[in-house]
Design a protein around this motif. Sequence first.
Motif, mmCIF file in Angstrom:
data_model
loop_
_atom_site.group_PDB
_atom_site.id
_atom_site.type_symbol
_atom_site.label_atom_id
_atom_site.label_comp_id
_atom_site.label_asym_id
_atom_site.label_seq_id
_atom_site.Cartn_x
_atom_site.Cartn_y
_atom_site.Cartn_z
ATOM 1 N N ILE A 115 0.838 -1.204 0.000
ATOM 2 C CA ILE A 115 0.000 0.000 0.000
ATOM 3 C C ILE A 115 0.873 1.254 0.000
ATOM 4 C CG2 ILE A 115 -1.630 1.337 1.385
ATOM 5 C CD1 ILE A 115 -2.920 -1.257 2.236
ATOM 6 N N ASP A 116 1.958 1.238 0.788
ATOM 7 C CA ASP A 116 2.849 2.398 0.835
ATOM 8 C C ASP A 116 3.519 2.635 -0.518
ATOM 9 O OD1 ASP A 116 2.211 2.854 3.430
ATOM 10 O OD2 ASP A 116 4.024 1.974 4.282
ATOM 11 N N LYS A 118 2.334 1.897 -3.499
ATOM 12 C CA LYS A 118 1.340 2.469 -4.423
ATOM 13 C C LYS A 118 0.949 3.885 -4.008
ATOM 14 C CE LYS A 118 -0.445 -2.004 -5.867
ATOM 15 N NZ LYS A 118 -1.592 -2.935 -5.896
ATOM 16 N N MET A 119 0.966 4.149 -2.718
ATOM 17 C CA MET A 119 0.659 5.498 -2.243
ATOM 18 C C MET A 119 1.742 6.478 -2.687
ATOM 19 S SD MET A 119 -0.121 6.632 1.670
ATOM 20 C CE MET A 119 1.587 6.436 2.154
ATOM 21 N N GLY A 122 1.349 7.161 -6.318
ATOM 22 C CA GLY A 122 0.303 8.140 -6.598
ATOM 23 C C GLY A 122 0.745 9.561 -6.339
ATOM 24 N N TYR A 166 -6.423 0.036 1.758
ATOM 25 C CA TYR A 166 -6.016 0.348 0.375
ATOM 26 C C TYR A 166 -6.963 1.370 -0.249
ATOM 27 C CZ TYR A 166 -4.843 -0.406 -4.544
ATOM 28 O OH TYR A 166 -4.465 -0.224 -5.844
ATOM 29 N N TYR A 167 -8.261 1.180 -0.053
ATOM 30 C CA TYR A 167 -9.243 2.045 -0.702
ATOM 31 C C TYR A 167 -9.380 3.415 -0.040
ATOM 32 C CZ TYR A 167 -12.065 -0.050 3.048
ATOM 33 O OH TYR A 167 -12.525 -0.493 4.267
ATOM 34 N N VAL A 170 -4.654 4.975 -0.834
ATOM 35 C CA VAL A 170 -4.182 5.158 -2.217
ATOM 36 C C VAL A 170 -4.979 6.244 -2.954
ATOM 37 C CG1 VAL A 170 -3.824 4.022 -4.438
ATOM 38 C CG2 VAL A 170 -3.251 2.827 -2.308
ATOM 39 N N ALA A 173 -3.846 9.595 -1.726
ATOM 40 C CA ALA A 173 -2.506 9.928 -2.204
ATOM 41 C C ALA A 173 -2.543 10.388 -3.657
ATOM 42 C CB ALA A 173 -1.591 8.715 -2.057
ATOM 43 N N VAL A 174 -3.359 9.737 -4.475
ATOM 44 C CA VAL A 174 -3.519 10.181 -5.872
ATOM 45 C C VAL A 174 -4.108 11.587 -5.920
ATOM 46 C CG1 VAL A 174 -4.741 9.707 -8.026
ATOM 47 C CG2 VAL A 174 -3.698 7.828 -6.755
#
Length: 625
Positions: A115-116, A118-119, A122, A166-167, A170, A173-174
């Motif tokens: 998760i980190d 992908k964060m 983003g 995750y939901y 992420v 962050a995006v």
Amino acid sequence: MMEASDEEDLIREADPLTAPPNGGMNELLNVGQEDNIQGQMDEFLGPQAEYNEEEEERKYYRRKRLGVIKNVLAASFGAMIVYSVYMGLLQMQLILHYDMTYREVKYSNLGLQDIDRKMLMGINVTPIIGLLYTPVLIRFLGTKWMMFLASGIYALFVSTNYWERYYTLVPSAVAIGVAIVPLWASLGNYITRMAQQYYEYANYKEEHVQEQKKLPKGACHSYIIVFQSVFNIIFSLSFVFAELPMRLVLNGYLRDSRHILHNVNKCGAEISGVIPGFNTTVLINLPRSMLLIQVESVLMGFAFLSMIIFLVLCGPAYRPTEEIDLRSIGWGNIFQLPFKHLRDYRLRLLCPFFIYSGFEVLFAIKGFSLSYGVCGLGLDKLWLLIVVYGLSCSVFSSLSLCLLRLPRWVCLAGGAAVHVALLVALMVISPKPRVASLGPLLVISVLWGLGTALNKTGVSTLLGILYAEEKERLDFVYTIYHWFQAIAIFIVYLWSGLPMRAKLSILLATLLLACYCYWVMERRLASKVSYRLPRIPRPRHKVKGYRYLEEDNSDESDSERSEEDDEEDEKEDEEHVVEEMGAEGGEEGGQDGGADSPRARRRGVEGRWQRREGNQGEREERKGG
């Protein structure tokens, strides 16, 4: 009897001629009251002996200038609070998620490390597309409301940490990646606009200010220098306040450096990646969940405070009529103009400096602080290195005030000289793990902060000076600047696995190229080489209202327009076909731009409106005849 009746008739005839005494008194009183009221009205509406119109006007514009100063301070403190909260929370979150025990005990199979990753992707990758939508967002929402919305997105990121999934993490962050370029472009535009407004309020008696013409060349340069310096002094304190959660909360849960760096064999210039061999357990025991919720609640409160500051204390950057004009050039033109502004050789030659300014800040807080500081001293000293760096940036940002007396290249040249020396030194420095000396690393942090302060304030001030008279272009210019910084952020994200000497070589090559390009730009400007500015289309207003006095005839079709109006529109189009060329041409266009001022346009529209009324009246007379 006849004589008595005659006398009565004479009395009756005489009665109407005699006025009753009370009625006469009332009429006299009414006349006196009317005279008294008229005298009071004349005294109230007439010129007052105690009223000094010039003094009242001077007080009014003094209040306006104080309002501008309030706006600059509010925007600076708002941005500082936003980034203090964001960087402090992100640092604490990444350290907690890195610890293997924390992941297994609290979240087991959730996959926090994935998760980190992908964060961070983003946050670092999304700003690449910022050039496509930033000008449209700024012109649609307005500069002030763009800052407010972006601060709200940062507050959203803080709120998602209450429920780490995750939901939640992420997408937030995006969203931050989407908001980075618009926020910084709005801040740069806002500070420069405040300098222009301060000049207008300080010189309100000047003819070009009253007629809303372009400002004379160099008129507001000193205000731009001061305001950009104040903004950077305040904003750099965000590095200091961002370390408060680390110092006050997390530092007490960290293991000592002997355990954390047990498998680390080398540091500094000799390593590849960040810190090879860094231990995956960095916490002695896990922080209580209620403690983390309290910390996040405090950060959430400050995030809301920044939103309130932007909303309540920051005034508008443009007048309402100016914002209407900025939007009315067409959304397609707004989308294209940032790309067209890259035709200007000044912006093209400053692009390497834009990229380097993104490189060097991230290297300071990630590359140097981790690969040199944490690797040599331990994780518990990370907060000290960044606090020293932030204080150095804040204090030395005041050195940009020297541009009030010295040439504008001094800031950038000074910052580049400091960083070149430090980059060469870092290529040969390799502190030993666990036993490195704190003093030399603190000195490097201070000197790197000096270079950052001169570079950041120098680039922002230079852009403001180059486009000080072009207030309708500021959002495009600052969008390009911070978009190239976003490109630098993406490159730093990609190079994390490279050897340290390769990273330092890229930094050094970019800085030398930036210095050469800047020297070429200054030489061209000194030689008066003309630069190309794209034409900003003239606003086309379809909405009628108090601002644009046009006749609105819903029964009239386009084919029934008068030939006179068509000829006037064709003349207006022909007058704005030629693009602005060169510095001299731009200045002359500014001085002769009285016809483009809102007051002149209003006079022109009123004249056409009156002519239309006159023509309509003549047609009605002919029909009546």
